[in-house]
Design an enzyme around this catalytic site. Structure first.
Site, PDB file in Angstrom:
ATOM      1  N   LYS A 130      -1.985   9.317  11.459  1.00 28.24           N
ATOM      2  CA  LYS A 130      -2.078  10.644  10.825  1.00 28.24           C
ATOM      3  C   LYS A 130      -2.383  11.709  11.882  1.00 28.24           C
ATOM      4  O   LYS A 130      -1.784  12.783  11.905  1.00 28.24           O
ATOM      5  CB  LYS A 130      -3.203  10.663   9.790  1.00 28.24           C
ATOM      6  CG  LYS A 130      -2.875   9.981   8.468  1.00 28.24           C
ATOM      7  CD  LYS A 130      -4.044  10.197   7.502  1.00 28.24           C
ATOM      8  CE  LYS A 130      -3.775   9.638   6.128  1.00 28.24           C
ATOM      9  NZ  LYS A 130      -4.839   9.918   5.164  1.00 28.24           N
TER      10      LYS A 130
ATOM     11  N   HIS B  62      17.265 -15.426  -4.216  1.00 26.96           N
ATOM     12  CA  HIS B  62      18.600 -15.496  -3.617  1.00 26.96           C
ATOM     13  C   HIS B  62      18.674 -14.779  -2.282  1.00 26.96           C
ATOM     14  O   HIS B  62      19.755 -14.596  -1.736  1.00 26.96           O
ATOM     15  CB  HIS B  62      19.627 -14.935  -4.613  1.00 26.96           C
ATOM     16  CG  HIS B  62      19.602 -15.687  -5.904  1.00 26.96           C
ATOM     17  ND1 HIS B  62      20.361 -16.811  -6.136  1.00 26.96           N
ATOM     18  CD2 HIS B  62      18.842 -15.504  -7.015  1.00 26.96           C
ATOM     19  CE1 HIS B  62      20.096 -17.279  -7.346  1.00 26.96           C
ATOM     20  NE2 HIS B  62      19.172 -16.505  -7.902  1.00 26.96           N
TER      21      HIS B  62
ATOM     22  N   GLU C  82      -3.907  -3.068   4.334  1.00 26.68           N
ATOM     23  CA  GLU C  82      -4.696  -1.990   4.923  1.00 26.68           C
ATOM     24  C   GLU C  82      -6.187  -2.337   4.924  1.00 26.68           C
ATOM     25  O   GLU C  82      -6.936  -1.877   5.784  1.00 26.68           O
ATOM     26  CB  GLU C  82      -4.443  -0.693   4.142  1.00 26.68           C
ATOM     27  CG  GLU C  82      -4.791   0.560   4.911  1.00 26.68           C
ATOM     28  CD  GLU C  82      -4.253   1.816   4.252  1.00 26.68           C
ATOM     29  OE1 GLU C  82      -3.012   1.985   4.198  1.00 26.68           O
ATOM     30  OE2 GLU C  82      -5.055   2.623   3.776  1.00 26.68           O
TER      31      GLU C  82
HETATM   32  O1  PA5 Z   1      -5.784   3.749   1.026  1.00 24.16           O
HETATM   33  C1  PA5 Z   1      -5.913   4.676   1.804  1.00 24.16           C
HETATM   34  O2  PA5 Z   1      -7.009   5.072   2.187  1.00 24.16           O
HETATM   35  C2  PA5 Z   1      -4.701   5.439   2.310  1.00 24.16           C
HETATM   36  O3  PA5 Z   1      -3.518   4.814   1.956  1.00 24.16           O
HETATM   37  C3  PA5 Z   1      -4.700   6.839   1.708  1.00 24.16           C
HETATM   38  O4  PA5 Z   1      -4.705   6.756   0.322  1.00 24.16           O
HETATM   39  C4  PA5 Z   1      -3.482   7.631   2.163  1.00 24.16           C
HETATM   40  O5  PA5 Z   1      -3.445   7.690   3.567  1.00 24.16           O
HETATM   41  C5  PA5 Z   1      -3.534   9.042   1.602  1.00 24.16           C
HETATM   42  O6  PA5 Z   1      -4.752   9.634   1.945  1.00 24.16           O
HETATM   43  P1  PA5 Z   1      -5.352  10.818   1.115  1.00 24.16           P
HETATM   44  O7  PA5 Z   1      -5.601  10.347  -0.260  1.00 24.16           O
HETATM   45  O8  PA5 Z   1      -6.596  11.164   1.847  1.00 24.16           O
HETATM   46  O9  PA5 Z   1      -4.344  11.926   1.163  1.00 24.16           O
END
Ligand code: PA5
Length: 461
Positions: free
Chosen positions: A428, A314, A285
């Site tokens: 989202k 495996h 990410e």
């Molecule tokens: O790392 C990130 O920014 C995302 O994975 C968020 O943690 C995830 O989308 C959840 O978002 P939030 O903490 O705003 O609910």
């Protein structure tokens, strides 16, 4: 007490075709040093978390109130960066098969899904009035977490009989100023902890996002922060050529540039498996981006893959040894496991088990890893090994800090912003639109029109 990174197999000997070798690495080091200088000159907020005692103090104060009610179970509600850190912590450091009640700290489970079967079954089984719910959302608007909260609130409200008693069963960890959960907490009087400003989800495990579940579940939160602090201090104090996070990040970026964008994270140990999930999110990410810092279209990014040894030897190693040479491997090993498990010898005279005589599972798991490493090296595949002396909070803190640092540096080397996630935000928003959220009507219409315009190609199996 340290992490050790063995990079010997990561860089090819000089003159090995186009593969990054020690000379290529040395030539690229000044570029890495510049990126590192910029990173350390303006340290991101997550890098300061281990020294900010106020977060742990706030978690401890709230935990005291929560534990006074003797909850049997703590349920973390959240997703992505708001859940993976706690999952990794408890898989690595929590009890292996905890009972749902007992004399020790409450069991902690992380409900990081909205699968109706799973969520439904969990809420059917848990004693909602004897649970504590930690709702975690940085933005305060994530649809999955909102939905989980509604289910949990309804169950607790029904079990407790009144709102005030139900509210005591919740702690909301969210942004100190903005978002739906902050407003709800302020209006209705839920207890809160903060996701510190400037700390994004996947970099938040050392904030109340990871610390509060850790404290409730009886893990060594101080040790976790001490380990992270040590790694941040050591990487900053090292000369660039001796900074392990820079070396690891730079070598991976060089391999990406040489056609190896697939990065296999290969821990040897069942308890390390969710640390790998945490790393996968961080690496994917943070580094998978369409635009660079100048706004140019680059579509850059590694593809992290998880393999857990020896199980996945495996299932995946055939591909790794003989398939395309487009991968880099990071083995994660424990120098010492928590226990020694010598192999019994009930068939002492049988040749079937002769090679296991006077051996232990500890020796076997090391031999399996060494064997896999040797096979991959023989096939010319680049790999490195990260060793944790043992599995405790201190070393897990080091592990988190090491990969956070490396990810930030890799972002700098790739020239992208490792802290945004426009691709996730797009998904989202699309989900909100499809759920009929006011203000997103146009988006929903567009998604539906695009879907209708696609010629279907659906086969029944
Ligand atoms: O790392 C990130 O920014 C995302 O994975 C968020 O943690 C995830 O989308 C959840 O978002 P939030 O903490 O705003 O609910």
């Amino acid at each position: 007490m340290a992490l050790k990174l063995d990079l010997t197999g990561l860089l090819a000997p000089p003159g090995s075709g186009g593969a990054p070798c020690r000379e290529t690495f040395a030539a690229a080091l000044p570029r890495g040093a510049e990126v590192r200088d910029a990173h350390l000159a303006a340290p991101p907020a997550w890098r300061r978390l281990p020294e900010e005692g106020r977060h742990l103090a706030a978690c401890r104060a709230r935990a005291e109130e929560v534990l006074a009610e003797r909850p049997e179970l703590v349920v973390v509600l959240g997703i992505g960066g708001s859940a993976l850190g706690a999952s990794a912590l408890f898989a690595a450091l929590g009890p292996v098969h905890p009972e749902w009640s007992g004399d020790g700290p409450p069991r902690v489970i992380v409900l990081d899904s909205i699968d109706p079967d799973w969520v439904g079954e969990v809420f059917e089984r848990i004693p909602a009035d004897r649970c504590h719910f930690n709702v975690i959302s940085k933005s305060g608007g994530t649809i999955e977490t909102s939905a989980q909260f509604l289910v949990a609130w309804d169950a607790v409200r029904a079990a407790c009989g009144d709102d005030a008693a139900a509210r005591r069963r919740f702690t909301i960890t969210t942004d100190p100023a903005g978002g739906h959960f902050r407003r709800l907490a302020d209006e209705l009087g839920f207890a809160t902890l903060e996701v510190p400003p400037g700390v994004g989800g996947r970099f938040s495990v050392l904030s109340p996002v990871g610390l509060f579940p850790a404290v409730l579940g009886g893990l060594d939160a101080e040790g976790l922060l001490a380990g992270a602090a040590r790694t941040f201090a050591r990487t900053a104090a090292a000369a660039p050529e001796e900074d392990p996070a820079l070396a690891w990040a730079l070598a991976h970026v060089l391999h990406m540039e040489a056609g190896r964008p697939i990065h296999v994270h290969f821990p040897y140990g069942h308890r390390l498996r969710l640390l790998a999930d945490w790393f996968l999110q961080l690496w994917a990410e943070s580094l998978g981006k369409r635009l660079d810092l100048a706004g140019e279209e680059v579509q850059v990014g590694p593809t992290p893959v998880k393999a857990v040894g020896p199980t996945d030897q495996h299932s995946q190693c055939q591909l790794y040894a003989e398939g395309p040479d487009d991968k880099v491997y990071t083995f994660v090993r424990l120098e010492r496991h928590g226990r020694e498990l010598p192999l019994p010898e009930p068939f002492a005279d049988s040749p079937a088990f002769a090679h296991l005589r006077r051996r232990s599972l500890n020796e076997l798991i090391q031999a399996e890893r060494e064997g896999t490493e040797a096979a991959l090296l023989a096939a010319g595949r680049p790999l490195c090994t990260l060793t944790l002396c043992k599995l405790d909070a201190f070393h897990v803190g080091q592990y988190f800090a090491f990969f956070e640092e490396a990810t930030a540096l890799a972002g700098g080397l790739l020239g992208i912003d490792p802290y945004d996630q426009p691709g996730v935000e797009a998904g989202k928003l699309a989900a909100l639109a499809l759920m009929g959220c006011p203000g997103h009507e146009e988006r929903a219409e567009r998604i539906r029109a695009e879907r209708a315009a696609r010629e279907p190609f659906v086969l029944e199996c």
